[in-house]
Design a protein around this motif. Structure first.
Motif, PDB file in Angstrom:
ATOM      1  N   ARG A 112      36.568  34.548  36.657  1.00 41.66           N
ATOM      2  CA  ARG A 112      36.124  34.914  35.307  1.00 41.66           C
ATOM      3  C   ARG A 112      36.824  36.217  34.953  1.00 41.66           C
ATOM      4  NH1 ARG A 112      32.076  32.090  32.904  1.00 41.66           N
ATOM      5  NH2 ARG A 112      30.780  30.847  34.303  1.00 41.66           N
ATOM      6  N   LYS A 113      37.768  36.117  34.052  1.00 40.99           N
ATOM      7  CA  LYS A 113      38.646  37.256  33.768  1.00 40.99           C
ATOM      8  C   LYS A 113      37.908  38.443  33.166  1.00 40.99           C
ATOM      9  CE  LYS A 113      43.094  35.031  33.368  1.00 40.99           C
ATOM     10  NZ  LYS A 113      43.395  33.797  32.678  1.00 40.99           N
ATOM     11  N   ASP A 114      36.829  38.146  32.426  1.00 34.53           N
ATOM     12  CA  ASP A 114      36.113  39.245  31.770  1.00 34.53           C
ATOM     13  C   ASP A 114      35.198  39.997  32.741  1.00 34.53           C
ATOM     14  OD1 ASP A 114      34.909  36.786  31.982  1.00 34.53           O
ATOM     15  OD2 ASP A 114      33.520  37.107  30.319  1.00 34.53           O
ATOM     16  N   VAL A 115      35.035  39.509  33.962  1.00 33.11           N
ATOM     17  CA  VAL A 115      34.095  40.132  34.907  1.00 33.11           C
ATOM     18  C   VAL A 115      34.827  40.882  36.014  1.00 33.11           C
ATOM     19  CG1 VAL A 115      32.196  39.699  36.518  1.00 33.11           C
ATOM     20  CG2 VAL A 115      32.430  38.273  34.476  1.00 33.11           C
ATOM     21  N   ILE A 116      35.810  40.228  36.611  1.00 33.91           N
ATOM     22  CA  ILE A 116      36.491  40.810  37.780  1.00 33.91           C
ATOM     23  C   ILE A 116      37.738  41.583  37.328  1.00 33.91           C
ATOM     24  CG2 ILE A 116      37.730  40.231  39.925  1.00 33.91           C
ATOM     25  CD1 ILE A 116      34.744  39.787  40.169  1.00 33.91           C
ATOM     26  N   PRO A 117      37.784  42.891  37.620  1.00 33.61           N
ATOM     27  CA  PRO A 117      38.943  43.685  37.200  1.00 33.61           C
ATOM     28  C   PRO A 117      40.248  43.166  37.813  1.00 33.61           C
ATOM     29  CG  PRO A 117      37.213  45.099  38.119  1.00 33.61           C
ATOM     30  CD  PRO A 117      36.785  43.691  38.353  1.00 33.61           C
TER      31      PRO A 117
ATOM     32  N   SER B 205      49.865  46.999  46.559  1.00 39.42           N
ATOM     33  CA  SER B 205      49.113  46.755  45.323  1.00 39.42           C
ATOM     34  C   SER B 205      49.197  45.300  44.872  1.00 39.42           C
ATOM     35  CB  SER B 205      49.601  47.674  44.210  1.00 39.42           C
ATOM     36  OG  SER B 205      50.979  47.425  44.021  1.00 39.42           O
ATOM     37  N   ASP B 206      49.925  44.458  45.613  1.00 42.98           N
ATOM     38  CA  ASP B 206      49.917  43.031  45.247  1.00 42.98           C
ATOM     39  C   ASP B 206      49.173  42.187  46.277  1.00 42.98           C
ATOM     40  OD1 ASP B 206      51.661  43.093  47.358  1.00 42.98           O
ATOM     41  OD2 ASP B 206      53.203  41.859  46.397  1.00 42.98           O
ATOM     42  N   ASN B 207      48.349  42.841  47.097  1.00 43.25           N
ATOM     43  CA  ASN B 207      47.580  42.114  48.110  1.00 43.25           C
ATOM     44  C   ASN B 207      46.094  42.101  47.719  1.00 43.25           C
ATOM     45  OD1 ASN B 207      46.764  40.797  50.388  1.00 43.25           O
ATOM     46  ND2 ASN B 207      47.233  42.461  51.810  1.00 43.25           N
ATOM     47  N   PRO B 208      45.613  41.001  47.131  1.00 41.53           N
ATOM     48  CA  PRO B 208      44.273  40.973  46.536  1.00 41.53           C
ATOM     49  C   PRO B 208      43.139  41.078  47.553  1.00 41.53           C
ATOM     50  CG  PRO B 208      45.276  38.795  46.481  1.00 41.53           C
ATOM     51  CD  PRO B 208      46.320  39.716  46.983  1.00 41.53           C
ATOM     52  N   LEU B 209      41.954  41.437  47.033  1.00 41.43           N
ATOM     53  CA  LEU B 209      40.791  41.681  47.889  1.00 41.43           C
ATOM     54  C   LEU B 209      39.815  40.510  47.830  1.00 41.43           C
ATOM     55  CD1 LEU B 209      40.072  45.350  46.735  1.00 41.43           C
ATOM     56  CD2 LEU B 209      41.535  44.570  48.619  1.00 41.43           C
ATOM     57  N   ILE B 210      39.006  40.416  48.872  1.00 37.95           N
ATOM     58  CA  ILE B 210      37.939  39.405  48.891  1.00 37.95           C
ATOM     59  C   ILE B 210      36.676  40.030  48.297  1.00 37.95           C
ATOM     60  CG2 ILE B 210      36.455  38.015  50.373  1.00 37.95           C
ATOM     61  CD1 ILE B 210      38.861  37.782  52.327  1.00 37.95           C
TER      62      ILE B 210
ATOM     63  N   THR C 288      42.154  41.375  42.065  1.00 35.77           N
ATOM     64  CA  THR C 288      42.891  40.134  42.335  1.00 35.77           C
ATOM     65  C   THR C 288      44.394  40.318  42.163  1.00 35.77           C
ATOM     66  OG1 THR C 288      42.586  39.483  40.037  1.00 35.77           O
ATOM     67  CG2 THR C 288      40.936  38.724  41.598  1.00 35.77           C
ATOM     68  N   CYS C 289      44.799  41.559  41.940  1.00 36.68           N
ATOM     69  CA  CYS C 289      46.223  41.893  41.782  1.00 36.68           C
ATOM     70  C   CYS C 289      46.886  41.028  40.709  1.00 36.68           C
ATOM     71  CB  CYS C 289      46.951  41.781  43.112  1.00 36.68           C
ATOM     72  SG  CYS C 289      46.247  42.863  44.351  1.00 36.68           S
ATOM     73  N   GLY C 290      46.163  40.834  39.626  1.00 36.55           N
ATOM     74  CA  GLY C 290      46.733  40.131  38.485  1.00 36.55           C
ATOM     75  C   GLY C 290      46.672  38.610  38.585  1.00 36.55           C
ATOM     76  N   LEU C 291      46.187  38.067  39.693  1.00 33.57           N
ATOM     77  CA  LEU C 291      46.099  36.596  39.824  1.00 33.57           C
ATOM     78  C   LEU C 291      44.951  36.075  38.944  1.00 33.57           C
ATOM     79  CD1 LEU C 291      46.425  36.257  43.713  1.00 33.57           C
ATOM     80  CD2 LEU C 291      48.197  35.787  42.007  1.00 33.57           C
ATOM     81  N   ASP C 292      45.008  34.785  38.603  1.00 31.00           N
ATOM     82  CA  ASP C 292      43.887  34.241  37.821  1.00 31.00           C
ATOM     83  C   ASP C 292      42.845  33.580  38.728  1.00 31.00           C
ATOM     84  OD1 ASP C 292      45.290  32.057  38.548  1.00 31.00           O
ATOM     85  OD2 ASP C 292      45.842  31.413  36.518  1.00 31.00           O
ATOM     86  N   THR C 293      42.959  33.867  40.032  1.00 29.90           N
ATOM     87  CA  THR C 293      41.968  33.369  40.988  1.00 29.90           C
ATOM     88  C   THR C 293      41.291  34.554  41.676  1.00 29.90           C
ATOM     89  OG1 THR C 293      43.742  33.278  42.619  1.00 29.90           O
ATOM     90  CG2 THR C 293      43.155  31.202  41.513  1.00 29.90           C
ATOM     91  N   VAL C 294      40.115  34.280  42.253  1.00 31.04           N
ATOM     92  CA  VAL C 294      39.407  35.323  43.005  1.00 31.04           C
ATOM     93  C   VAL C 294      38.945  34.759  44.352  1.00 31.04           C
ATOM     94  CG1 VAL C 294      37.208  34.808  41.819  1.00 31.04           C
ATOM     95  CG2 VAL C 294      37.516  37.031  42.934  1.00 31.04           C
ATOM     96  N   ALA C 295      39.064  35.568  45.394  1.00 32.96           N
ATOM     97  CA  ALA C 295      38.611  35.160  46.729  1.00 32.96           C
ATOM     98  C   ALA C 295      37.143  35.546  46.882  1.00 32.96           C
ATOM     99  CB  ALA C 295      39.460  35.858  47.789  1.00 32.96           C
ATOM    100  N   VAL C 296      36.302  34.570  47.254  1.00 39.62           N
ATOM    101  CA  VAL C 296      34.854  34.819  47.330  1.00 39.62           C
ATOM    102  C   VAL C 296      34.338  34.529  48.729  1.00 39.62           C
ATOM    103  CG1 VAL C 296      32.598  34.215  46.362  1.00 39.62           C
ATOM    104  CG2 VAL C 296      34.634  34.094  44.916  1.00 39.62           C
ATOM    105  N   ARG C 297      33.523  35.445  49.242  1.00 39.12           N
ATOM    106  CA  ARG C 297      32.914  35.225  50.567  1.00 39.12           C
ATOM    107  C   ARG C 297      31.455  35.658  50.550  1.00 39.12           C
ATOM    108  NH1 ARG C 297      32.054  36.158  56.111  1.00 39.12           N
ATOM    109  NH2 ARG C 297      32.504  38.339  56.643  1.00 39.12           N
TER     110      ARG C 297
END
Ligand code: AMP
Ligand code: MG
Length: 349
Positions: A102-107, A58-63, A111-120
């Protein structure tokens, strides 16, 4: 439901598939890298199903997969010049960039609580069509039970995951066979967190600078803080124990492998370059020649399905021929070191 994209899938079926995504179900779909197991990235309940189906930590974020560049601004913000240049050059394609989310968009569970998101942004036409018609970004890790080799071949994937998803779309064998290059820009320098088809050299050509994260080849210590949580976990591993043999000199390498074939008490399977079978002195049944003449494209494309095949042959040890850590070889060796859980032998010159 199983759909063969080329033979059967029509517009009505595409609607059915895309409605599944909209309604919070899981689907397996092809991309140019490996197959993905996807859900609506804006729906945390749907995303939760991915973690359950894969048994993913549960701490391994998704793309998050998107179909066009305009979508990037909807899920990420404060994009810098260097990030924009990377996006313009390598997207669509086998390239993932870590951006401020964008914290209000991506649950949070994406991202497992990170403030970044992986985008592809995949360039595979099937992936692109499904994302476009679903009308939402799709969160998707590789289609395999966590820890196993990534799904690049539809038979392997059906066996492992068919009962856990609502639809599987067959688009043939994956074109690249290795997951995307993951990059995070830190202090204006692109850092490769996971190597892939887009090489560090290609990134340097565009930005003028590049770094490879220490964990790409190194083993992560317990409690070490890492930039990319996925690097901590056991990965790409068949059931059978594996050993990786590599080195600069091809003759030494082949000799080391042949030594194991002679001395190992038990059944051995070797994965390597086709031309080396004779010198390794192993029977055809126990040798998986997955590429010719140092063709790294083929080696990368076929490695995950070969690891699964080697399991089926039934051996006590899988010996894998390594490649040089250059170009696409960086990505291949990053995967193989983990496949073997760092059980490797480096031939000295
Ligand atoms: P997979 O989808 O299984 O191929 O793995 C995705 C990879 O991207 C994993 O190594 C993750 O740890 C990494 N990743 C995803 N999101 C982030 C993020 N926000 N920051 C850093 N790494 C990430
Ligand atoms: Mg994976």
């Amino acid at each position: 439901m199983y759909y063969n994209w080329k033979k059967t899938t029509n517009t009505d079926e595409l609607k059915v598939i895309c409605n599944l995504i909209k309604n919070g179900e899981l689907i397996i779909f092809p991309t140019e890298t490996v197959y993905g197991i996807g859900a609506n990235a804006l729906d945390s309940k749907a995303v939760g199903k991915i973690f359950l189906a894969k048994g993913r930590a549960s701490d391994n974020p998704l793309i998050v997969h998107i179909a066009n560049k305009d979508s990037i601004d909807k899920i990420a913000e404060d994009i810098t010049d260097v990030e924009n240049k990377l996006i313009d050059t390598f997207m669509p394609g086998p390239f993932t960039i870590i951006l401020k989310k964008r914290k209000d968009v991506i649950p949070d569970n994406v991202t497992c609580g990170l403030d970044t998101v992986a985008v592809r942004m995949p360039r595979n036409i099937i992936a692109k069509t499904i994302i476009t018609f679903s009308g939402v970004p799709i969160a998707a890790p590789s289609a395999n039970i966590s820890g196993k080799p990534s799904g690049t071949n539809i038979e392997d994937i059906r066996k492992e995951l068919e009962s856990k998803v609502s639809a599987i779309i067959d688009g043939g064998d994956s074109e690249i066979g290795l997951e995307s290059t993951v990059v995070k820009v830190i202090d204006e320098v692109p850092v490769v967190l996971r190597p892939g088809k887009i090489t560090p050299e290609q990134i340097r050509e565009v930005i003028g600078d590049v770094r490879i994260d220490n964990n790409v080849f190194g083993k992560i210590k317990n409690d070490e803080k890492v930039e990319s949580p996925g690097m901590k976990y056991k990965h790409y591993a068949p059931v059978t124990k594996c050993e990786l043999i590599y080195g600069e000199d091809e003759r030494d390498l082949v000799f080391e492998i042949s030594k194991r074939v002679r001395k190992f008490e038990g059944n051995i399977v070797v994965i390597g370059f086709k031309e080396h079978r004779k010198d390794i002195r192993i029977s055809e049944e126990r040798f998986l020649g997955i590429a010719s003449n140092n063709n790294l494209e083929d080696y990368g494309k076929n490695i995950f399905s070969a690891l699964r095949k080697a399991d089926k042959i039934g051996a006590n040890l899988i010996v894998i021929e390594g490649v040089k850590k250059e170009g696409l070889g960086i990505a291949i060796m990053n995967r193989l070191l983990r496949t073997c859980d760092y059980n490797y032998f480096e031939c000295s010159t």
